[in-house]
Design a protein around this motif. Structure first.
Motif, PDB file in Angstrom:
ATOM      1  N   GLY A 330       0.840  -1.043  -0.003  1.00  0.00           N
ATOM      2  CA  GLY A 330       0.008  -0.064  -0.039  1.00  0.00           C
ATOM      3  C   GLY A 330       0.969   1.124  -0.043  1.00  0.00           C
ATOM      4  N   ARG A 331       1.874   1.030   0.614  1.00  0.00           N
ATOM      5  CA  ARG A 331       2.984   2.269   0.773  1.00  0.00           C
ATOM      6  C   ARG A 331       3.507   2.550  -0.807  1.00  0.00           C
ATOM      7  NH1 ARG A 331       8.421   2.798   4.292  1.00  0.00           N
ATOM      8  NH2 ARG A 331       8.742   5.009   3.921  1.00  0.00           N
ATOM      9  N   VAL A 332       3.730   1.537  -1.436  1.00  0.00           N
ATOM     10  CA  VAL A 332       4.194   1.649  -2.721  1.00  0.00           C
ATOM     11  C   VAL A 332       3.311   2.449  -3.752  1.00  0.00           C
ATOM     12  CG1 VAL A 332       5.205   0.645  -4.718  1.00  0.00           C
ATOM     13  CG2 VAL A 332       6.061  -0.022  -2.427  1.00  0.00           C
ATOM     14  N   ARG A 333       1.765   1.725  -3.604  1.00  0.00           N
ATOM     15  CA  ARG A 333       0.808   2.271  -4.189  1.00  0.00           C
ATOM     16  C   ARG A 333       0.652   3.962  -4.133  1.00  0.00           C
ATOM     17  NH1 ARG A 333      -0.076   0.710  -8.275  1.00  0.00           N
ATOM     18  NH2 ARG A 333       1.832   0.014  -8.344  1.00  0.00           N
ATOM     19  N   LEU A 334       0.955   4.315  -2.909  1.00  0.00           N
ATOM     20  CA  LEU A 334       0.776   5.878  -2.544  1.00  0.00           C
ATOM     21  C   LEU A 334       1.922   6.686  -3.188  1.00  0.00           C
ATOM     22  CD1 LEU A 334      -0.216   6.299   1.174  1.00  0.00           C
ATOM     23  CD2 LEU A 334      -1.463   7.018  -0.906  1.00  0.00           C
ATOM     24  N   LEU A 335       3.204   6.050  -3.329  1.00  0.00           N
ATOM     25  CA  LEU A 335       4.393   6.590  -3.957  1.00  0.00           C
ATOM     26  C   LEU A 335       4.290   6.742  -5.421  1.00  0.00           C
ATOM     27  CD1 LEU A 335       7.291   4.622  -2.004  1.00  0.00           C
ATOM     28  CD2 LEU A 335       6.566   7.128  -1.840  1.00  0.00           C
ATOM     29  N   VAL A 336       3.408   5.859  -6.151  1.00  0.00           N
ATOM     30  CA  VAL A 336       2.991   6.012  -7.484  1.00  0.00           C
ATOM     31  C   VAL A 336       1.738   6.747  -7.839  1.00  0.00           C
ATOM     32  CG1 VAL A 336       4.441   3.576  -7.902  1.00  0.00           C
ATOM     33  CG2 VAL A 336       1.731   3.761  -7.829  1.00  0.00           C
ATOM     34  N   GLY A 337       1.211   7.205  -6.721  1.00  0.00           N
ATOM     35  CA  GLY A 337       0.010   8.123  -6.841  1.00  0.00           C
ATOM     36  C   GLY A 337      -1.082   7.518  -7.035  1.00  0.00           C
ATOM     37  N   ASP A 338      -1.283   6.024  -6.706  1.00  0.00           N
ATOM     38  CA  ASP A 338      -2.518   5.391  -6.890  1.00  0.00           C
ATOM     39  C   ASP A 338      -3.279   5.371  -5.554  1.00  0.00           C
ATOM     40  OD1 ASP A 338      -4.410   3.576  -7.401  1.00  0.00           O
ATOM     41  OD2 ASP A 338      -3.288   1.868  -7.482  1.00  0.00           O
ATOM     42  N   SER A 339      -3.844   6.597  -5.139  1.00  0.00           N
ATOM     43  CA  SER A 339      -4.552   6.549  -3.898  1.00  0.00           C
ATOM     44  C   SER A 339      -5.630   5.679  -3.707  1.00  0.00           C
ATOM     45  CB  SER A 339      -5.212   8.083  -3.976  1.00  0.00           C
ATOM     46  OG  SER A 339      -4.134   9.083  -3.587  1.00  0.00           O
ATOM     47  N   HIS A 340      -6.481   5.328  -4.877  1.00  0.00           N
ATOM     48  CA  HIS A 340      -7.492   4.108  -4.497  1.00  0.00           C
ATOM     49  C   HIS A 340      -6.842   2.730  -4.189  1.00  0.00           C
ATOM     50  CE1 HIS A 340     -11.335   2.224  -5.387  1.00  0.00           C
ATOM     51  NE2 HIS A 340     -10.626   1.438  -6.122  1.00  0.00           N
ATOM     52  N   GLY A 341      -5.950   2.363  -4.896  1.00  0.00           N
ATOM     53  CA  GLY A 341      -5.329   0.976  -4.812  1.00  0.00           C
ATOM     54  C   GLY A 341      -4.809   1.022  -3.436  1.00  0.00           C
ATOM     55  N   ALA A 342      -4.047   2.017  -2.944  1.00  0.00           N
ATOM     56  CA  ALA A 342      -3.283   2.247  -1.659  1.00  0.00           C
ATOM     57  C   ALA A 342      -4.291   1.837  -0.578  1.00  0.00           C
ATOM     58  CB  ALA A 342      -2.621   3.397  -1.526  1.00  0.00           C
ATOM     59  N   ASN A 343      -5.608   2.887  -0.701  1.00  0.00           N
ATOM     60  CA  ASN A 343      -6.753   2.895   0.170  1.00  0.00           C
ATOM     61  C   ASN A 343      -7.294   1.699   0.387  1.00  0.00           C
ATOM     62  OD1 ASN A 343      -8.123   4.639   1.989  1.00  0.00           O
ATOM     63  ND2 ASN A 343      -9.925   4.280   0.656  1.00  0.00           N
ATOM     64  N   GLN A 344      -7.454   0.720  -0.734  1.00  0.00           N
ATOM     65  CA  GLN A 344      -7.962  -0.695  -0.566  1.00  0.00           C
ATOM     66  C   GLN A 344      -6.895  -1.581   0.232  1.00  0.00           C
ATOM     67  OE1 GLN A 344      -8.522  -1.595  -4.925  1.00  0.00           O
ATOM     68  NE2 GLN A 344     -10.867  -1.711  -4.295  1.00  0.00           N
ATOM     69  N   LEU A 345      -5.682  -1.489   0.011  1.00  0.00           N
ATOM     70  CA  LEU A 345      -4.745  -2.379   0.485  1.00  0.00           C
ATOM     71  C   LEU A 345      -4.689  -1.963   1.941  1.00  0.00           C
ATOM     72  CD1 LEU A 345      -2.031  -2.446  -2.265  1.00  0.00           C
ATOM     73  CD2 LEU A 345      -3.344  -4.151  -1.464  1.00  0.00           C
ATOM     74  N   LEU A 346      -4.589  -0.548   2.454  1.00  0.00           N
ATOM     75  CA  LEU A 346      -4.283  -0.391   3.625  1.00  0.00           C
ATOM     76  C   LEU A 346      -5.662  -0.386   4.616  1.00  0.00           C
ATOM     77  CD1 LEU A 346      -2.094   2.895   3.094  1.00  0.00           C
ATOM     78  CD2 LEU A 346      -1.335   0.604   3.797  1.00  0.00           C
TER      79      LEU A 346
END
Length: 393
Positions: A330-346
């Protein structure tokens, strides 16, 4: 506090603890195995640098009688005298041929304690670390009471070392970050016992587990030091493979890119040579490399690594490792700007961390989502508050 050694008074705690550690050495075990009182008395005097007169004061005998016992000219045969000597020298009674209900209780305690440690480890690895703590705490308290009383021997000390390690590791799962030093404290206490046992495999295990708890407590330099020692004392590929992933995590957290890269490469090389475990497997190394690349400032490398195919687990991964991987990914998803994907994982990680009672994983989520994902951050905050209330109770 009374620090004298008296024939009529109780043994002091300081003296008893010293005696216990002396009886745990391999040399002492060989002498005890002979059950020869003369040899035992001579050994005791030698390691403590005491004279026959001092031995007589400890046992309540005169110097001449001690000399006769050591020369084999006199023998003790009555149960009362043998039990008295065993008590004064902090020996288990059966060593001198004294068997009684207490000795049976001793053997039962060892069997029960060994089973307790084994089952607690299973519970922790299955995501029930709080249950493991509840089982281990009374066992450790009982074993430490025996050590303070001086009535220990090698198998008791070995069990105490394993119990302390298991308790520290379980606490390392269920305590929040500001209290993780408590977990490191318990694994450190195991090293006091391990050093007396002169057991290389157990030393490696203790250093490995203590080093990992030091890392979680934020003592990164000490963690790398302990884990490096563990790797150097490992006697085979399996033992070394168990250390390397933890050393890589500590090196990455410390920001030592060279050590991190070297350790990860060797860990991957050993994967084909050893049996996979919950730590030594492609999935665990995938997450360790991902987090280490971020920690050592190589964000683009981490993103490329995350975009590669996630390895298929070769064994059932421990539930807490699933939470750890979700948070890191999820942290990596945030680093690439994928807030939606990060939100789901986290968001999934928060639910699982709450169910497994993993407060410091919730704290990781809070740091990652601060000012980025307010809803997930709030969910993590509420879940952590609930766990703090349970911990306080």
């Amino acid at each position: 506090m009374d620090t004298t050694i008296s024939a009529s008074g109780p043994s002091t705690r300081r003296s008893a603890r010293l005696v216990s550690w002396r009886w745990a050495t391999p040399e002492a075990q060989a002498i005890l195995a002979t059950r020869d009182l003369a040899s035992i008395l001579k050994y005791y005097r030698r390691v403590h640098g005491s004279s026959q007169s001092q031995m007589g004061e400890l046992l309540g005998y005169d110097k001449t009688y001690v000399s006769a016992l050591e020369l084999g000219k006199r023998h003790l045969s009555d149960v009362g005298s043998l039990r008295h000597v065993a008590d004064r020298l902090a020996l288990p009674g059966h060593v001198l041929g004294v068997t009684d209900p207490a000795d049976s209780d001793h053997r039962a305690m060892l069997q029960f304690g060994t089973s307790t440690v084994r089952l607690a480890e299973v519970a922790r690895q299955c995501g029930r670390a709080a249950e493991a703590v509840a089982e281990l705490w009374p066992l450790v308290a009982r074993l430490e009471a025996r050590a303070r009383d001086g009535s220990t021997e090698r198998d008791v000390l070995r069990l105490l070392a394993h119990a302390r390690l298991s308790l520290g590791t379980a606490l390392g799962n269920v305590l929040p970050e500001e209290r993780l030093a408590t977990a490191a404290h318990w694994t450190a206490k195991s090293l006091d016992v391990v050093r007396a046992l002169d057991d290389t495999a157990l030393t490696t295990t203790a250093l490995r587990m203590h080093g990992n708890e030091l890392r979680k407590a934020g003592l990164l330099g000490a963690a790398v030091d302990r884990l490096t020692q563990a790797a150097s004392t490992a006697s085979g590929a399996d033992e070394r493979a168990a250390v390397l992933p933890l050393l890589a995590r500590a090196a990455g957290a410390l920001g030592d890119a060279a050590l991190f890269d070297h350790t990860v490469r060797e860990a991957h090389r050993l994967l084909d040579m050893v049996e996979h475990t919950s730590l030594v497997n492609p999935s665990a190394l995938y997450e360790i490399r991902l987090r280490g690349l971020i920690s050592t400032g190589r964000i683009h490398d981490a993103i490329r690594h995350a975009e590669s195919a996630t390895p298929t687990p070769t064994i059932a991964v421990a539930p807490q490792w699933r939470v750890i991987e979700l948070i890191t990914t999820g942290r990596v998803r945030l680093l690439v700007g994928d807030s939606h994907g990060a939100n789901q994982l986290l968001g999934t990680a928060v639910g699982e961390a709450r169910a497994q009672r993993l407060p410091h994983q919730l704290q990781r989520v809070q740091r990652i989502t601060a000012d980025r994902l307010p809803d997930t951050n709030d969910a993590a905050r509420q879940a952590l508050a609930q766990l703090r209330t349970e911990i306080a109770a």
